[in-house]
Enzyme design. Sequence first.
Site, mmCIF file in Angstrom:
data_model
loop_
_atom_site.group_PDB
_atom_site.id
_atom_site.type_symbol
_atom_site.label_atom_id
_atom_site.label_comp_id
_atom_site.label_asym_id
_atom_site.label_seq_id
_atom_site.Cartn_x
_atom_site.Cartn_y
_atom_site.Cartn_z
ATOM 1 N N PRO A 286 55.126 -27.709 -12.266
ATOM 2 C CA PRO A 286 55.300 -26.519 -13.119
ATOM 3 C C PRO A 286 55.838 -25.347 -12.289
ATOM 4 C CG PRO A 286 52.976 -26.880 -12.663
ATOM 5 C CD PRO A 286 53.701 -28.048 -12.083
ATOM 6 N N ASP A 460 55.257 -23.964 -6.970
ATOM 7 C CA ASP A 460 54.511 -24.933 -7.773
ATOM 8 C C ASP A 460 53.205 -24.279 -8.209
ATOM 9 O OD1 ASP A 460 53.083 -27.045 -8.841
ATOM 10 O OD2 ASP A 460 53.634 -28.463 -7.254
ATOM 11 N N HIS A 461 53.089 -24.038 -9.506
ATOM 12 C CA HIS A 461 51.930 -23.302 -10.013
ATOM 13 C C HIS A 461 50.640 -24.113 -9.967
ATOM 14 C CE1 HIS A 461 50.391 -19.699 -11.459
ATOM 15 N NE2 HIS A 461 50.844 -19.663 -12.701
ATOM 16 N N ARG A 462 50.722 -25.402 -9.667
ATOM 17 C CA ARG A 462 49.510 -26.189 -9.475
ATOM 18 C C ARG A 462 48.821 -25.795 -8.175
ATOM 19 N NH1 ARG A 462 52.058 -32.113 -9.834
ATOM 20 N NH2 ARG A 462 53.371 -31.072 -8.279
ATOM 21 N N ILE A 464 50.102 -22.830 -6.040
ATOM 22 C CA ILE A 464 50.239 -21.394 -5.782
ATOM 23 C C ILE A 464 50.080 -20.640 -7.094
ATOM 24 C CG2 ILE A 464 51.777 -19.613 -4.861
ATOM 25 C CD1 ILE A 464 53.208 -21.838 -3.290
#
Length: 491
Positions: A286, A460-462, A464
């Site tokens: 994501p 990567d929002h998983r 950061i």
Amino acid sequence: MSRIKTFNLPDLGEGLTEGEILAWLVKVGDTIELNQPIVEVETAKAAVEIPAKWAGQVQAIHHPEGTTVEVGTPIIAIDTDPGAGPLEAPSTTATPSGDLPTPSAASLAAVELAPAEGMVEPGLIGGVAPGGRTAVLVGYGPRTTAAKRRPRKNAPVPAQPAAPAGVDHGVVVGDKPAATSTIPAPQVHDRRGGASGGAVLAKPPVRKLAKDLGVDLGALAGSGPLGSITREDVQQAASGATAVAAEPIAVATAPSFGADREQRIPVKGVRKLTAENMSRSAFTAPHVTEFLTVDVTRAMKALDRLRGRREWRDVRVSPLLLVAKAVLLAVRRHPMVNSTWAGDEIVVKEYVNLGIAAATERGLIVPNIKDAGRLSLRELADSLTDLVQTAKSGRTSPAAMSGGTLTITNVGVFGVDTGTPILPPGESAILAFGAVREMPWVHKGKVKVRQVTTLGLSFDHRIIDGELGSKFLRDIGDFLTDPEAALLAWT
């Protein structure tokens, strides 16, 4: 032990399954040495020269340039002992390509072919005619029905004169010569029409005028649209003047949108790998992208001072050097940015293999500087120069493009302000560095012209979240705003 050694395309690492032969560096009959480069192969990551495993003489090259072959496929044959004399002739009579020997004409004549299913009987159209020919009408394929002639109504069939021996008057159907027919030549229409049998283009008032003046429209060359005859043409003809033929009028054709105006480019090599990686990353991780516009006037002045130092005069110093240093220092302050999502765990790496995206003739590649965080500024500058030059020459090795942990893409060299870059697979952050431009900027309470750039950070929002990504991007911006102060404060 056989003197002829077959060299198979080796596995060049990173799970590559195929490669394209770009160029052969040897030819059949050449004498080669051990480890001499013999072929240049493009894999999904780079162009690589492959050395010979044996010394000897090239006996055969199995695949031409431009062929894509799988790993393990034989590509060249080498005679490892050419001084031992000529090679023994093979025991079989097979051809070099491995086919069976060609049968003689006598053996072929002795073979009787069984009639195949649906074979046409002699005497039918498409069947065997006398002399072994196949009876076929001009312009048509063989038919499996008997030839029939449709009777003409109220017309006697004229007797055909016998043809002199040795004269062929046409295509033979069965054992009789086919009746010949004369195809009328197509009529030619010119703009005058009458002389060639075509219609005359003229409006009714013009026709009436020509009739009243005794002018033959068929003898005129029209000067109107599409060669039509006008009143002026008729009046000039009546007065004895000759109408001047008009130039041909070009009729606009509808534009074509078919395959004749399309180009199809095979997707292979670096481009194919990039497409697969970008698709996998875009639809797996994501992505979130943040932007920051920074006044880099002090950083540009620092680079000028650095270039002026004696020990840096032969070193390539560019804004990318300071951006790379800013990223490496920011990673020290925020180690989670340099990590990988591994399903049930996050792998935080204590080393930074800094990737630099490079556009090459073969497509986009991302070689990386190994353990860049341990390098001094001078070593980092030399590594960047070597990386860029190697990429431009197309000599980047697969190892140099493996194991990246964090990437910078310098879109500013194309005059672009910034972008929303896609993460390389396995990485959690990528920074887009935009063009440095002179822009109005509020500096110390006054609007002045300053050098400004825009940074774009995708992550990567998983791994950061917004806070970590924002702090990381802010630290990069702080360094570029005042590099000397940042170095004093953080080191």
